[in-house]
Design a protein around this motif. Structure first.
Motif, short mmCIF file in Angstrom:
data_model
loop_
_atom_site.label_atom_id
_atom_site.label_comp_id
_atom_site.label_asym_id
_atom_site.label_seq_id
_atom_site.Cartn_x
_atom_site.Cartn_y
_atom_site.Cartn_z
N TYR A 136 21.90 -3.37 -0.56
CA TYR A 136 20.58 -3.24 -1.17
C TYR A 136 19.52 -3.71 -0.18
CZ TYR A 136 21.01 -8.29 -1.91
OH TYR A 136 21.17 -9.65 -1.73
N GLY A 137 18.26 -3.42 -0.49
CA GLY A 137 17.16 -3.86 0.37
C GLY A 137 15.82 -3.61 -0.30
N PRO A 138 14.75 -4.23 0.22
CA PRO A 138 13.41 -4.11 -0.39
C PRO A 138 12.73 -2.77 -0.09
CG PRO A 138 13.65 -6.12 0.94
CD PRO A 138 14.77 -5.21 1.30
N VAL A 139 11.89 -2.36 -1.03
CA VAL A 139 10.98 -1.23 -0.83
C VAL A 139 9.58 -1.72 -1.19
CG1 VAL A 139 10.32 1.09 -1.51
CG2 VAL A 139 12.74 0.49 -1.38
N ILE A 140 8.68 -1.69 -0.23
CA ILE A 140 7.31 -2.18 -0.43
C ILE A 140 6.34 -1.01 -0.29
CG2 ILE A 140 5.54 -3.81 0.33
CD1 ILE A 140 8.15 -5.09 -0.70
N ILE A 141 5.54 -0.78 -1.33
CA ILE A 141 4.48 0.23 -1.27
C ILE A 141 3.15 -0.51 -1.38
CG2 ILE A 141 3.50 2.30 -2.31
CD1 ILE A 141 6.22 2.97 -3.44
N ARG A 142 2.41 -0.54 -0.29
CA ARG A 142 1.19 -1.33 -0.24
C ARG A 142 0.01 -0.58 -0.88
NH1 ARG A 142 3.60 -3.21 4.70
NH2 ARG A 142 3.94 -5.46 4.53
N ASP A 143 -0.85 -1.37 -1.52
CA ASP A 143 -2.02 -0.81 -2.20
C ASP A 143 -3.03 -0.26 -1.20
OD1 ASP A 143 -1.66 -2.52 -5.06
OD2 ASP A 143 -1.04 -3.58 -3.24
N THR A 144 -3.70 0.79 -1.60
CA THR A 144 -4.86 1.26 -0.85
C THR A 144 -6.10 0.51 -1.32
OG1 THR A 144 -5.31 3.00 -2.46
CG2 THR A 144 -3.85 3.55 -0.62
N VAL A 145 -7.18 0.60 -0.56
CA VAL A 145 -8.44 -0.04 -0.95
C VAL A 145 -8.90 0.49 -2.31
CG1 VAL A 145 -10.85 -0.37 -0.34
CG2 VAL A 145 -9.10 -0.44 1.44
N ALA A 146 -8.73 1.79 -2.52
CA ALA A 146 -9.15 2.40 -3.78
C ALA A 146 -8.35 1.85 -4.95
CB ALA A 146 -9.00 3.91 -3.71
N GLU A 147 -7.06 1.59 -4.74
CA GLU A 147 -6.22 1.07 -5.81
C GLU A 147 -6.60 -0.37 -6.14
OE1 GLU A 147 -3.25 1.63 -8.67
OE2 GLU A 147 -4.14 3.06 -7.26
N VAL A 148 -6.88 -1.16 -5.12
CA VAL A 148 -7.26 -2.56 -5.35
C VAL A 148 -8.57 -2.64 -6.13
CG1 VAL A 148 -7.97 -4.70 -4.20
CG2 VAL A 148 -6.01 -3.40 -3.32
N SER A 149 -9.45 -1.68 -5.93
CA SER A 149 -10.75 -1.68 -6.60
C SER A 149 -10.63 -1.47 -8.11
CB SER A 149 -11.66 -0.61 -6.01
OG SER A 149 -11.16 0.69 -6.28
N LYS A 150 -9.46 -1.04 -8.58
CA LYS A 150 -9.25 -0.77 -10.00
C LYS A 150 -8.93 -2.04 -10.80
CE LYS A 150 -7.45 3.88 -9.11
NZ LYS A 150 -6.28 4.78 -9.27
N VAL A 151 -8.50 -3.11 -10.12
CA VAL A 151 -8.13 -4.33 -10.82
C VAL A 151 -9.36 -5.21 -11.02
CG1 VAL A 151 -5.80 -4.20 -9.85
CG2 VAL A 151 -7.55 -5.56 -8.69
N SER A 152 -9.16 -6.35 -11.69
CA SER A 152 -10.29 -7.25 -11.92
C SER A 152 -10.88 -7.72 -10.60
CB SER A 152 -9.83 -8.46 -12.74
OG SER A 152 -8.94 -9.26 -11.99
N LYS A 153 -12.12 -8.13 -10.65
CA LYS A 153 -12.83 -8.54 -9.43
C LYS A 153 -12.14 -9.72 -8.76
CE LYS A 153 -17.44 -9.78 -7.74
NZ LYS A 153 -18.86 -10.01 -8.14
N ALA A 154 -11.70 -10.70 -9.57
CA ALA A 154 -11.06 -11.89 -9.00
C ALA A 154 -9.73 -11.53 -8.34
CB ALA A 154 -10.84 -12.93 -10.10
N LEU A 155 -8.91 -10.72 -9.03
CA LEU A 155 -7.63 -10.33 -8.46
C LEU A 155 -7.83 -9.44 -7.24
CD1 LEU A 155 -4.57 -10.22 -8.48
CD2 LEU A 155 -4.70 -8.37 -10.17
N GLY A 156 -8.80 -8.54 -7.32
CA GLY A 156 -9.07 -7.67 -6.18
C GLY A 156 -9.46 -8.45 -4.94
N LYS A 157 -10.27 -9.49 -5.12
CA LYS A 157 -10.67 -10.32 -3.98
C LYS A 157 -9.46 -11.05 -3.40
CE LYS A 157 -13.85 -14.05 -2.68
NZ LYS A 157 -14.90 -14.98 -3.15
#
Length: 229
Positions: free
Chosen positions: A120-141
């Motif tokens: 087994y092993g990890p799979v990491i899919i990193r957020d884009t800037v546009a995706e991060v903008s969808k979450v709350s302001k505090a979490l996005g920062k």
């Protein structure tokens, strides 16, 4: 040799007690380890993985745990459901899917006992800037300012003295001998104690004030597991 893995770590897996393991070999690096090599991509990337089965007598497939596989169901890795098992000596080059869903996932064998023995092993899919903008302001920062390093992925697994196949046919009640953090643990008993180097995670506060750690549970039968940092 197996009781002290601090120097020459070749052949030292799990908690250092000699036993059979099933591993993933990266063709480029050829480093055999538990867990297998990380697959780290960005949201929107196309992922293509070629798997060659070098096992002596067992078939295998790879399942992409947690990924929705929308419109790419044939890449899900379910033997006898979405594909035929990959037989020894055969290659399967049709694991192709889009990394549409950012997050922390993992891949593992979906044939019998191989996952429990290290495949087994990890799979990491990193957020884009546009995706991060969808979450709350505090979490996005927080996400925007955090350093997101692939080697800051933590994978937990319980480990046993015997292989999964042996336990299945001989002793389903066998208890784990240790807990592995990124494939490393230590076995303790009255007779001998193995010495495996602990997994270390390095941070540089002068370069980055916050870090993102990703956590994956590969635990099979014994949960929940409490972890403290």
């Amino acid at each position: 040799h197996f009781l002290d893995c601090m120097g020459d770590t070749a052949g030292c897996y799990g908690d250092g007690i000699p036993r059979q393991v099933t591993l993933v070999d990266d063709f480029e690096d050829e480093v055999l380890a538990i867990p297998g090599p990380s697959i780290a991509v960005c949201q929107g990337d196309e992922v293509s993985v070629n798997v060659v089965n070098k096992l002596a007598s067992e078939s295998s497939t790879i399942h992409w745990h947690g990924l929705p596989m929308k419109n790419t169901q044939s890449s899900d890795g379910g033997p006898g459901v979405t594909q035929c098992p990959i037989e020894p000596g055969q290659a399967f080059s049709w694991y192709n899917f889009n990394a549409d869903t950012p997050g922390t996932y993992w891949y593992h064998s979906h044939n019998e006992f191989q996952r429990d023995d290290g495949m087994y092993g990890p799979v990491i899919i990193r957020d884009t800037v546009a995706e991060v903008s969808k979450v709350s302001k505090a979490l996005g920062k927080t996400l925007s300012n955090a350093c997101d390093k692939t080697d800051h992925t933590i994978v937990i697994q319980e480990w046993y003295y015997n292989t999964a196949e042996h336990r299945f046919y001989n002793d389903k009640e066998e208890t784990p001998t240790s807990l592995l953090v990124n494939g490393k643990g230590r076995y303790h008993s009255d007779f001998h104690t193995t010495v495996q180097p602990w997994q270390k995670f390095t941070v540089h506060p002068e370069k980055c004030s916050s870090y993102r750690f990703r956590f994956i549970s590969s635990v099979d039968l014994h949960c929940p597991i409490q972890v403290s940092i």
